[in-house]
Design a protein around this motif. Structure first.
Motif, mmCIF file in Angstrom:
data_model
loop_
_atom_site.group_PDB
_atom_site.id
_atom_site.type_symbol
_atom_site.label_atom_id
_atom_site.label_comp_id
_atom_site.label_asym_id
_atom_site.label_seq_id
_atom_site.Cartn_x
_atom_site.Cartn_y
_atom_site.Cartn_z
ATOM 1 N N LEU A 127 -3.779 -6.217 0.945
ATOM 2 C CA LEU A 127 -3.435 -4.986 1.664
ATOM 3 C C LEU A 127 -2.342 -4.216 0.923
ATOM 4 O O LEU A 127 -2.362 -2.979 0.892
ATOM 5 N N LEU A 128 -1.410 -4.918 0.329
ATOM 6 C CA LEU A 128 -0.370 -4.277 -0.481
ATOM 7 C C LEU A 128 -1.001 -3.447 -1.598
ATOM 8 O O LEU A 128 -0.622 -2.282 -1.823
ATOM 9 N N PHE A 129 -1.984 -4.018 -2.291
ATOM 10 C CA PHE A 129 -2.668 -3.310 -3.365
ATOM 11 C C PHE A 129 -3.465 -2.128 -2.831
ATOM 12 O O PHE A 129 -3.447 -1.037 -3.420
ATOM 13 N N MET A 130 -4.131 -2.307 -1.712
ATOM 14 C CA MET A 130 -4.944 -1.232 -1.142
ATOM 15 C C MET A 130 -4.085 -0.052 -0.693
ATOM 16 O O MET A 130 -4.464 1.110 -0.868
ATOM 17 N N ILE A 131 -2.910 -0.337 -0.142
ATOM 18 C CA ILE A 131 -1.987 0.751 0.210
ATOM 19 C C ILE A 131 -1.549 1.484 -1.055
ATOM 20 O O ILE A 131 -1.409 2.713 -1.055
ATOM 21 N N GLY A 132 -1.351 0.753 -2.139
ATOM 22 C CA GLY A 132 -1.017 1.382 -3.409
ATOM 23 C C GLY A 132 -2.108 2.323 -3.892
ATOM 24 O O GLY A 132 -1.829 3.400 -4.432
ATOM 25 N N VAL A 133 -3.367 1.930 -3.703
ATOM 26 C CA VAL A 133 -4.488 2.804 -4.090
ATOM 27 C C VAL A 133 -4.483 4.076 -3.241
ATOM 28 O O VAL A 133 -4.752 5.178 -3.742
ATOM 29 N N VAL A 134 -4.159 3.942 -1.957
ATOM 30 C CA VAL A 134 -4.050 5.123 -1.084
ATOM 31 C C VAL A 134 -2.972 6.069 -1.611
ATOM 32 O O VAL A 134 -3.165 7.296 -1.658
ATOM 33 N N ILE A 135 -1.837 5.523 -2.023
ATOM 34 C CA ILE A 135 -0.767 6.350 -2.597
ATOM 35 C C ILE A 135 -1.277 7.090 -3.831
ATOM 36 O O ILE A 135 -1.005 8.285 -4.015
ATOM 37 N N HIS A 217 7.534 -6.803 1.008
ATOM 38 C CA HIS A 217 8.585 -7.708 1.456
ATOM 39 C C HIS A 217 8.064 -8.753 2.439
ATOM 40 O O HIS A 217 8.763 -9.722 2.732
ATOM 41 N N ILE A 218 6.867 -8.560 2.939
ATOM 42 C CA ILE A 218 6.231 -9.595 3.765
ATOM 43 C C ILE A 218 5.619 -10.673 2.874
ATOM 44 O O ILE A 218 5.821 -11.881 3.084
ATOM 45 N N THR A 219 4.866 -10.254 1.877
ATOM 46 C CA THR A 219 4.146 -11.210 1.026
ATOM 47 C C THR A 219 4.977 -11.696 -0.149
ATOM 48 O O THR A 219 4.681 -12.729 -0.733
ATOM 49 N N GLY A 220 6.030 -10.937 -0.529
ATOM 50 C CA GLY A 220 6.782 -11.269 -1.719
ATOM 51 C C GLY A 220 6.086 -10.743 -2.966
ATOM 52 O O GLY A 220 4.910 -10.388 -2.943
ATOM 53 N N SER A 221 6.819 -10.709 -4.054
ATOM 54 C CA SER A 221 6.288 -10.157 -5.306
ATOM 55 C C SER A 221 5.490 -11.199 -6.072
ATOM 56 O O SER A 221 5.785 -12.398 -6.023
ATOM 57 N N ASN A 222 4.492 -10.712 -6.784
ATOM 58 C CA ASN A 222 3.810 -11.529 -7.778
ATOM 59 C C ASN A 222 4.735 -11.638 -8.995
ATOM 60 O O ASN A 222 5.822 -11.060 -9.012
ATOM 61 N N ASN A 223 4.324 -12.351 -10.017
ATOM 62 C CA ASN A 223 5.137 -12.494 -11.217
ATOM 63 C C ASN A 223 4.220 -12.692 -12.414
ATOM 64 O O ASN A 223 3.009 -12.895 -12.256
#
Length: 425
Positions: A127-135, A217-223
């Protein structure tokens, strides 16, 4: 402490009084101070902060420019020239705003590239990525409407060509075009609508950015390793480690931005846009801004108008399904040898599309765009699903801390040990 007040750790009595009643300071400290982040971020993780800086610059300069701009087809071009010539520092504001769009897209394209390479779209960050695509889509809409506002030749004809694409939609297409135009051609109502939406959408983007940050901030960052932290030894506080690292990135970014604004302000623009819009004279070669060129190439690669529009839209829509198209359990392409090659070819292919989109709609450029479009969709719809089943990835590190310390010559950590603060830096 009276009932109903927030428990605040702020030392300053005035700020503590405010924080007890409106815990903004505590929230910022929790989310951007002590927030645990993987200890192995590289400089590709700077580009999220740079995107926020870019958005702030665009909103600030856009609000001031709107005070001097006249959204009227008879006045728009001259009002822009007046901003450039007569308004105090108007030339600087306009060059920052115009080149800021390009810098914003450069930052976002690199941010997307990082997400695709390191697998930041995989669970639990779908969902984090999908919101980024919306942006990203909202950015494209905002930039297109902004490009129309100077009311030069390329502005007028770009608006005419792009809005006409909606007529390819069956049944409702012509009605959508008429609604966008506010009449039966690109004219004063069109300019007014685009100006209003161009002013509004950045604030919509800001709201979606807050959703994006909340999801992060819910899922935390990838690395870069694509593995989850396994304990406190794998993380460090966001401040001061990554605030200082982001500060370095921001300084470099602003330096590049300043060089572009002061030494090459028109390098990324089109000279035809310094000619007033004329509906009776069609430019020899109508092209959008450089950041739209890959999708413009996809549009022109299909001879059928409806097919071209569908493919161009599909190039964005496919990103929403990427977390499920790539079902490999390994996130980072660093550990996927075949996937890494396929992704680097995809990157080169994207630049080929950008180059082909800026060329005339003739051979061999159309054929090149068709081949590049085929690979674009094949990467998402064929290559990634197949690699998820047949690729044999490399062995993943046991933990972030062990990989970092081994890389730095520090040796592995004992089980349950925590790295010293100096080692974390």
């Amino acid at each position: 402490m009276p009932e109903g007040l927030h428990e605040s750790d702020v030392k300053n009595p005035v700020l503590r009084w405010v924080d007890q009643r409106l815990p903004v300071i505590s929230m910022v400290q929790r989310e951007y101070g002590t927030f645990p982040t993987p200890r192995n971020f590289n400089y590709f993780w700077n580009f999220g902060a740079l995107a926020m800086i870019s958005l702030a610059i665009m909103i600030a300069t856009g609000v001031v420019l709107s005070m001097q701009y006249a959204a009227n087809t008879g006045l728009a071009f001259d009002s822009v020239e007046r901003i450039m010539r007569d308004v105090n520092y108007g030339w600087l504001l306009r060059y920052i705003h115009a080149n800021g769009a390009s810098m914003f897209f450069i930052v976002v394209y690199i941010h997307i590239w990082r997400n695709l390479f390191y697998g930041s779209y995989k669970t639990p960050r779908e969902l984090l990525f999908m919101i980024g695509v919306v942006i990203f889509i909202l950015m494209m809409a905002t930039a297109f409407m902004g490009y129309v506002l100077p009311w030069g030749q390329m502005s007028f004809w770009g608006a005419t060509v792009i809005t006409n694409l909606f007529s390819a939609i069956p049944v409702v297409g012509n009605s959508i075009v008429t609604w966008l135009w506010g009449g039966f051609s690109v004219d004063n109502p069109t300019l007014n609508r685009f100006f209003s939406l161009h002013f509004l959408l950045p604030f919509v983007i800001t709201g979606v950015v807050f959703l994006h940050i909340t999801a992060l901030h819910i899922t935390g960052s990838n690395n870069p390793l694509g593995i989850e932290p396994k304990g406190p030894q794998d993380t460090i506080p966001f401040h001061p480690y990554y605030t200082s690292k982001d500060s370095i990135g921001i300084v470099v970014y602003l330096l590049v931005f300043a060089l572009l604004v002061f030494f090459a302000p028109n390098m990324l623009g089109h000279p035809d846009n310094y000619i007033p819009a004329n509906p009776l004279v069609t430019p020899a070669h109508i092209v959008p801004e450089w950041y739209f060129l890959p999708f413009y190439a996809i549009l022109r690669a299909v001879p059928n108008k409806l097919g071209g529009v569908a493919m161009m839209g599909g190039a964005l829509v496919v990103l929403f399904f990427l977390p499920w198209l790539d079902s490999s359990p390994v996130r980072s392409m660093r550990f996927r040898p075949i996937g890494k090659i396929a992704f680097l070819l995809f990157t080169a292919n994207f630049f080929v599309l950008m180059w082909a989109g800026g060329k005339p709609a003739e051979q061999p450029y159309i054929l090149i765009a068709q081949i590049a479009t085929t690979y674009y969709f094949a990467y998402f719809l064929v290559i990634l699903p197949l690699l998820a089943k047949f690729e044999r990835p490399l062995t993943l590190p046991e933990s972030i801390s062990r990989a970092v310390l081994k890389h730095r010559g520090g040796g592995p950590l004992p089980a349950g040990a925590t790295a010293k603060p100096m080692e974390k830096a």
